[in-house]
Design an enzyme around this catalytic site. Structure first.
Site, mmCIF file in Angstrom:
data_model
loop_
_atom_site.group_PDB
_atom_site.id
_atom_site.type_symbol
_atom_site.label_atom_id
_atom_site.label_comp_id
_atom_site.label_asym_id
_atom_site.label_seq_id
_atom_site.Cartn_x
_atom_site.Cartn_y
_atom_site.Cartn_z
ATOM 1 N N ASP A 38 14.432 -38.692 -17.793
ATOM 2 C CA ASP A 38 14.149 -37.403 -18.330
ATOM 3 C C ASP A 38 15.128 -37.042 -19.122
ATOM 4 O O ASP A 38 16.472 -37.685 -19.185
ATOM 5 C CB ASP A 38 14.089 -36.471 -17.292
ATOM 6 C CG ASP A 38 13.098 -35.123 -17.477
ATOM 7 O OD1 ASP A 38 13.315 -34.692 -18.755
ATOM 8 O OD2 ASP A 38 11.956 -35.088 -16.814
ATOM 9 N N ASP A 52 15.354 -40.550 -24.029
ATOM 10 C CA ASP A 52 14.628 -39.800 -24.995
ATOM 11 C C ASP A 52 13.690 -41.015 -25.349
ATOM 12 O O ASP A 52 13.710 -42.008 -25.794
ATOM 13 C CB ASP A 52 15.508 -39.495 -26.221
ATOM 14 C CG ASP A 52 14.666 -39.339 -27.357
ATOM 15 O OD1 ASP A 52 13.419 -38.800 -27.095
ATOM 16 O OD2 ASP A 52 15.099 -38.740 -28.660
ATOM 17 N N ASN A 79 4.737 -40.622 -16.806
ATOM 18 C CA ASN A 79 4.353 -39.115 -16.761
ATOM 19 C C ASN A 79 4.776 -38.341 -17.875
ATOM 20 O O ASN A 79 4.172 -37.222 -18.074
ATOM 21 C CB ASN A 79 4.748 -38.695 -15.273
ATOM 22 C CG ASN A 79 4.520 -37.371 -15.283
ATOM 23 O OD1 ASN A 79 3.384 -36.618 -15.117
ATOM 24 N ND2 ASN A 79 5.430 -36.243 -15.383
ATOM 25 N N TYR A 144 -2.783 -32.501 -28.647
ATOM 26 C CA TYR A 144 -2.635 -32.770 -27.293
ATOM 27 C C TYR A 144 -3.833 -33.692 -26.835
ATOM 28 O O TYR A 144 -3.465 -34.615 -26.307
ATOM 29 C CB TYR A 144 -2.681 -31.574 -26.428
ATOM 30 C CG TYR A 144 -2.312 -31.903 -25.056
ATOM 31 C CD1 TYR A 144 -0.962 -32.571 -24.609
ATOM 32 C CD2 TYR A 144 -3.139 -31.873 -23.916
ATOM 33 C CE1 TYR A 144 -0.454 -32.628 -23.352
ATOM 34 C CE2 TYR A 144 -3.024 -32.382 -22.683
ATOM 35 C CZ TYR A 144 -1.817 -32.455 -22.279
ATOM 36 O OH TYR A 144 -1.344 -32.950 -21.123
ATOM 37 N N LYS A 148 -3.706 -37.688 -25.564
ATOM 38 C CA LYS A 148 -4.187 -38.019 -24.211
ATOM 39 C C LYS A 148 -5.510 -38.960 -24.345
ATOM 40 O O LYS A 148 -5.689 -39.886 -23.288
ATOM 41 C CB LYS A 148 -4.369 -36.752 -23.508
ATOM 42 C CG LYS A 148 -2.956 -36.042 -22.972
ATOM 43 C CD LYS A 148 -2.311 -36.919 -22.276
ATOM 44 C CE LYS A 148 -1.037 -36.172 -21.767
ATOM 45 N NZ LYS A 148 -0.074 -36.971 -21.101
ATOM 46 N N ALA A 177 -3.024 -27.772 -14.541
ATOM 47 C CA ALA A 177 -2.074 -27.726 -13.352
ATOM 48 C C ALA A 177 -1.089 -26.783 -13.502
ATOM 49 O O ALA A 177 -0.683 -26.433 -14.564
ATOM 50 C CB ALA A 177 -1.369 -29.371 -13.208
ATOM 51 N N THR A 179 2.097 -25.914 -13.270
ATOM 52 C CA THR A 179 3.176 -26.462 -13.851
ATOM 53 C C THR A 179 4.268 -25.452 -14.607
ATOM 54 O O THR A 179 3.767 -24.652 -14.881
ATOM 55 C CB THR A 179 3.089 -27.777 -14.344
ATOM 56 O OG1 THR A 179 2.639 -27.532 -15.821
ATOM 57 C CG2 THR A 179 2.293 -28.863 -13.890
#
Length: 248
Positions: A38, A52, A79, A144, A148, A177, A179
């Site tokens: 991350d 990155d 993820n 997006y 995906k 979700a 998040t």
């Protein structure tokens, strides 16, 4: 709690928060040695490598460090991703390039760097995070959704390429979700409570998906006992993509 990942080493991208953090925590509880990739520091219980995903050198160094730390690499969970809003006219070329580099090519970079290590494992798997946006048309999510949709297609092609090497490739497709990213979007809204209610109501079970629910689906796909689960896109969306309920 079972120990189905005991003795295995797992790598989770975007594991510092949200779904990725829930995945890293669950895999760790079930016995895996977990590395989080991350751009921000992860939970102190996990080995962390700053990474990155848009930079090949950064990815290759981070994956090599993870494999060296634990002497193996068995489970990869791709993820990490970034969001985008708007119709097809809303996003600049730079935004398209950035989202594609992270959400799609970033997964390819991590998988490519991990393959030599996964080929040495008898429990190898790659699980990618797709989205309900891979399967259903959502308003104001063109960029997006495009990334995906590519993740889902890439997952199936990767599964075909590597199944006979003993590397299972699948993806999970969460609905909306609960998040930190969604929370930030709600905070930016003129009417956060109304916007949250709208997001909840479009999912048949009438609530946001929890990060823990997605993590459990990822763990199922990565479980080395599930050797015949290959090339699957597993929705965790409260029925959003599959069900067509009559209005109350």
């Amino acid at each position: 709690m079972s120990a189905r990942f005991e003795g295995l080493a797992a790598l989770v991208t975007g594991g510092a928060s949200g779904i990725g953090a829930a995945v890293a925590e669950l895999l760790s509880r079930e016995g895996a040695d977990v590395t989080v990739l991350d751009v921000v520091q992860s939970h102190p219980d996990h080995y962390w490598q700053e990474c990155d995903l848009a930079d090949t050198d950064s990815v290759e160094a981070a994956v090599a460090a993870a494999a060296a730390r634990f002497g193996r690499l068995d489970v990869v969970v791709n993820n990490a991703g970034i969001g985008a809003q708007g119709d097809v006219s809303a996003n600049s070329d730079a935004e398209w390039s950035r989202a594609w580099e992270v959400n799609v090519v970033g997964m390819a970079r991590v998988s490519r760097a991990a393959l030599p290590h996964l080929r040495e494992s008898s429990a190898a798997s790659i699980t990618n995070t797709a989205s309900v946006a891979s399967l259903a048309g959502l308003p104001q999510r063109v960029l997006y959704s495009a990334t995906k949709g590519a993740v889902m297609a890439m997952t199936k092609a990767m599964a075909a390429d590597h199944v006979r090497e003993g590397i299972r490739v699948n993806c999970v497709a969460p609905g909306t979700a609960d998040t930190p990213w969604i929370q930030r979007l709600l905070e930016q809204s003129d009417a956060p409570e109304e916007e949250r209610a709208a997001l909840e109501s479009r999912q048949p079970h009438r609530r946001l998906v929890s990060a823990a629910e997605v993590a459990r689906a990822v763990a199922y796909l990565a479980d080395p006992e599930n050797r015949s689960t290959v090339g699957v896109c597993l929705p965790v969306d409260g029925g959003m993509e599959a069900l067509r309920l009559r209005p109350d």
